[in-house]
Write a protein that holds these residues in place. Structure first.
Motif, PDB file in Angstrom:
ATOM      1  N   ASN A 128       0.801  -1.225   0.000  1.00 46.01           N
ATOM      2  CA  ASN A 128       0.000   0.000   0.000  1.00 46.01           C
ATOM      3  C   ASN A 128       0.835   1.277   0.000  1.00 46.01           C
ATOM      4  O   ASN A 128       0.302   2.361   0.224  1.00 46.01           O
ATOM      5  CB  ASN A 128      -0.926   0.017   1.219  1.00 46.01           C
ATOM      6  N   LEU A 142     -10.885   7.598  -2.384  1.00 44.05           N
ATOM      7  CA  LEU A 142     -10.968   9.011  -2.730  1.00 44.05           C
ATOM      8  C   LEU A 142     -11.964   9.238  -3.866  1.00 44.05           C
ATOM      9  O   LEU A 142     -12.055   8.424  -4.809  1.00 44.05           O
ATOM     10  CB  LEU A 142      -9.587   9.514  -3.166  1.00 44.05           C
ATOM     11  N   SER A 184      -2.556   3.987   0.812  1.00 42.37           N
ATOM     12  CA  SER A 184      -2.419   5.270   1.494  1.00 42.37           C
ATOM     13  C   SER A 184      -2.836   6.400   0.552  1.00 42.37           C
ATOM     14  O   SER A 184      -2.946   6.215  -0.666  1.00 42.37           O
ATOM     15  CB  SER A 184      -0.971   5.475   1.950  1.00 42.37           C
ATOM     16  N   GLN A 185      -3.066   7.572   1.143  1.00 38.07           N
ATOM     17  CA  GLN A 185      -3.489   8.703   0.327  1.00 38.07           C
ATOM     18  C   GLN A 185      -2.411   9.096  -0.677  1.00 38.07           C
ATOM     19  O   GLN A 185      -2.710   9.457  -1.823  1.00 38.07           O
ATOM     20  CB  GLN A 185      -3.831   9.897   1.221  1.00 38.07           C
ATOM     21  N   GLN A 186      -1.123   9.013  -0.279  1.00 36.28           N
ATOM     22  CA  GLN A 186      -0.039   9.319  -1.207  1.00 36.28           C
ATOM     23  C   GLN A 186       0.000   8.318  -2.361  1.00 36.28           C
ATOM     24  O   GLN A 186       0.252   8.688  -3.514  1.00 36.28           O
ATOM     25  CB  GLN A 186       1.309   9.310  -0.471  1.00 36.28           C
ATOM     26  N   PHE A 216      -2.632   6.674  -3.536  1.00 37.54           N
ATOM     27  CA  PHE A 216      -3.765   7.021  -4.396  1.00 37.54           C
ATOM     28  C   PHE A 216      -3.400   8.177  -5.333  1.00 37.54           C
ATOM     29  O   PHE A 216      -3.692   8.144  -6.534  1.00 37.54           O
ATOM     30  CB  PHE A 216      -4.975   7.404  -3.542  1.00 37.54           C
ATOM     31  N   ASN A 217      -2.772   9.200  -4.771  1.00 43.56           N
ATOM     32  CA  ASN A 217      -2.417  10.367  -5.579  1.00 43.56           C
ATOM     33  C   ASN A 217      -1.405  10.002  -6.677  1.00 43.56           C
ATOM     34  O   ASN A 217      -1.470  10.525  -7.795  1.00 43.56           O
ATOM     35  CB  ASN A 217      -1.852  11.476  -4.689  1.00 43.56           C
ATOM     36  N   LYS A 271     -14.104   4.568   1.757  1.00 40.67           N
ATOM     37  CA  LYS A 271     -12.735   4.961   2.088  1.00 40.67           C
ATOM     38  C   LYS A 271     -11.903   5.344   0.863  1.00 40.67           C
ATOM     39  O   LYS A 271     -10.760   5.772   1.006  1.00 40.67           O
ATOM     40  CB  LYS A 271     -12.032   3.825   2.837  1.00 40.67           C
ATOM     41  N   HIS A 328      -8.936  -0.122  -0.932  1.00 39.72           N
ATOM     42  CA  HIS A 328      -9.149   0.943   0.062  1.00 39.72           C
ATOM     43  C   HIS A 328      -7.994   1.026   1.065  1.00 39.72           C
ATOM     44  O   HIS A 328      -7.892   2.012   1.801  1.00 39.72           O
ATOM     45  CB  HIS A 328     -10.462   0.729   0.808  1.00 39.72           C
TER      46      HIS A 328
END
Length: 603
Positions: free
Chosen positions: A101, A165, A134-136, A138-139, A163, A131
């Motif tokens: 992840n 984005l 991590s947000q990073q 995903f970006n 969960k 899900h």
């Protein structure tokens, strides 16, 4: 000994048609393949064990199949299909986002996407539990997901869609998987049992399907467990014993005991259930569900809502005919209230037993309430029966038993009069245009003949007897007697008594407020001094209880109570040099003269 393969893996679907209970998903995917309208990213979301990863693998295999059938299914014999089934396909990659992840994992994935497929038309990436990224991560994945190469397809799967984005969701075609219906799950288990030569009961398979709560993988795991437990004899009793499930028979027996109002049997059945290791909260929850099913079974149109086998459904129909709707609704309400109070109760078994006893006596309570309504002589219905028959169009005056409410007729001017408390009388004053004869009512009302007039003495006797009964139960102040003048000595005596009782109730804040400063009595107004608004709130919250005690005790219902915030003279100590000098000047004015003569200043 051969390695045992669990049913969830052994009978995992390999074609779209073999997927259980997700026809709306499989039909859409097959049409997309047939029309060559495949999106660059799919998102499969839904509960656990409903076929998300399975459908992702079937879609990936079918897309790269070299000989797709006319019904958009993979052939299973070409090189691409065989390599996928053997787990060595170079064009289909699976990634577990729960353990991969980080941003570096996604960057490695993006680097692999740049390489075209060596075998097959497409390079497909299945990312499970997406899900967990991590947000990073995903970006970092956004740009590739929005504009991938023409040969790349991403299939994402998750159990927690909320969960992810919104920017990821907007780049995918979203497919929501449903919980698998009990009937579909039971039929699938029956087909597996037939293949494995396992004897089974339909009722037992239905119990497994209900316990699985929409997840086929959970149902297959329980099925394997029961097969081992019962030595390939999946019976209803074996399922009940192995899965520790409350049997339907318990609730049917309990309801039969309730219908005949036998509290002893209900308590014995509850004791048997608790001795078998079942929790009281599970029992009361199951009992509420049983009453709900009985209500559903009373109406043929709602019978399809019962997710049970046909034999159990027949039992519900039979017991629903014996039960009244009012009894079931009241019992359901009591069971629901017991379930709410169960966790906070110190004696939880008593809560359940009390609920059962209440339910057991519901029939008698309903009958008594109906008999009381029919036989109550002084109720509105009882008075209607004693009055003579009147035409429906007649507008009659409704006379209340209490003397404070005047009788009003729409066609006659009435003046309310004060009635002595001992002998209430209802009088009608005449308008100038009305004679001494009884009034005539238009449109089919009472006529001038004596035979059609109501019997006034009988009606008055009814009201007098009703009023005498009410007067005997009410205090004398309610009947209109004069209120006594309250002396301060008598008031302060009851005030202290009330304060002592409040202290015994551990209401220390209110007790301190009542005893700190003696209250004042100005006429019928009680004034209590409070120091701040916090004490004012305490007094206002207790105002009703204080007056409910003082008014009857002092025989004066005009008493009222209010708080008065005391004013405090705040003495502020001098802090700055200027303030200290001004304080010294107030004590000795000559100090100011000295300062001026010497031309001194303040630092």
């Amino acid at each position: 000994m051969e390695n045992f393969i669990v049913s969830a893996r052994k009978y995992r679907p390999v074609t779209f048609d073999s997927v259980v209970g997700q026809q709306h998903i499989t039909g859409t995917l097959k049409n997309a393949i047939h029309n060559n309208q495949l999106a660059q990213a799919f998102l499969f979301c839904g509960p656990r064990g409903v076929g998300k990863t399975t459908c992702a693998r079937i879609l990936a295999k079918t897309i790269n199949c070299e000989n797709i059938s006319d019904i958009s299914e993979a052939c299973g014999v070409c090189d691409s299909c065989k390599s996928f089934q053997n787990g060595n396909s170079f064009s289909i990659h699976e990634l577990d986002a729960a353990s991969n992840n980080s941003v570096d994992d996604i960057r490695n994935l993006i680097d692999q996407v740049r390489i075209p497929p060596q075998v097959g038309k497409f390079k497909i990436y299945i990312i499970d539990e997406v899900h967990m990224l991590s947000q990073q991560a995903f970006n970092a994945f956004l740009k590739t997901l929005e504009e991938p190469p023409a040969y790349a397809i991403f299939i994402l799967a998750t159990t927690e869609k909320h969960k992810i984005l919104p920017t990821i969701l907007s780049r995918c075609q979203i497919f929501d998987f449903n919980r698998i219906r009990v009937e579909d799950m039971a039929n699938h288990l029956a087909s597996i049992a037939t293949r494995e030569s396992i004897q089974y009961d339909k009722d037992g398979l239905h119990i497994i399907a209900q316990k699985a709560d929409g997840g086929l993988r959970d149902a297959l795991s329980m099925f394997d467990q029961i097969v081992s437990f019962s030595n390939k004899q999946v019976t209803y009793q074996a399922v009940i014993d192995n899965l520790n499930i409350l049997d339907y028979d318990y609730f049917f027996k309990l309801t039969d005991a309730i219908l005949i109002e036998n509290p002893a049997d209900t308590l014995l059945i509850l004791n048997d259930i608790l001795n078998n290791g079942f929790d009281g909260s599970h029992f009361i929850s199951g009992l509420a569900s049983h009453f709900r099913n009985l209500l559903v079974a009373k109406e043929p149109s709602t019978l399809k809502l019962l997710e049970v086998s046909e034999s159990i459904k027949a039992k519900y129909l039979d017991q629903a005919r014996k039960s009244s709707t009012g009894l079931l609704l009241s019992a359901l309400n009591i069971a629901n209230q017991c379930e709410i109070n169960y966790k906070t109760s110190k004696n939880q078994r008593l809560q359940v037993e009390l609920a059962l006893l209440k339910i057991c006596h519901l029939s008698s309570a309903i009958k008594l309430s109906q008999i009381g309504t029919l036989q109550a002589p002084n109720t509105v219905e009882g008075l209607k029966k004693k009055l003579p028959n009147v035409a429906p169009a007649t507008e009659t005056a409704v006379v209340d038993a209490k003397p404070s409410l005047p009788v009003v007729d729409k066609n006659i001017a009435i003046t309310p009069i004060t009635v002595p408390p001992a002998t209430p009388v209802v009088e009608q004053t005449k308008s100038p245009e009305v004679s001494n004869l009884p009034p005539k009512v238009k449109k089919g009302g009472w006529g001038a003949s004596k035979s059609s007039m109501p019997s006034l003495p009988d009606l008055n006797s009814i009201f007098e007897s009703k009023t005498e009964e009410e007067d005997s139960n009410e205090p004398s102040l309610v009947k209109g007697t004069e209120e006594e003048v309250v002396t301060y000595e008598k008031f302060i005596q009851f005030w202290k008594t009330l304060a002592t009782d409040i202290k015994k109730q551990n209401k220390i804040n209110l007790y301190t407020l009542m005893t700190a400063v003696p209250p004042k009595l100005v006429g019928n107004q009680i004034e209590v001094d409070v120091e701040n608004m916090v004490q004012m709130d305490v007094l206002n919250m207790a105002k009703v209880d204080l007056l409910n005690f003082l008014r009857p005790a002092l025989h004066n219902f005009s008493l009222d109570l209010r708080g008065i915030v005391m004013e405090h003279d705040v003495v502020r100590k001098p802090y700055t040099s200027q303030e200290k000098y001004q304080a010294m000047v107030q004590k000795n004015p000559l100090l100011e003269t000295l300062r001026k003569e010497l031309n001194l200043g303040l630092s």
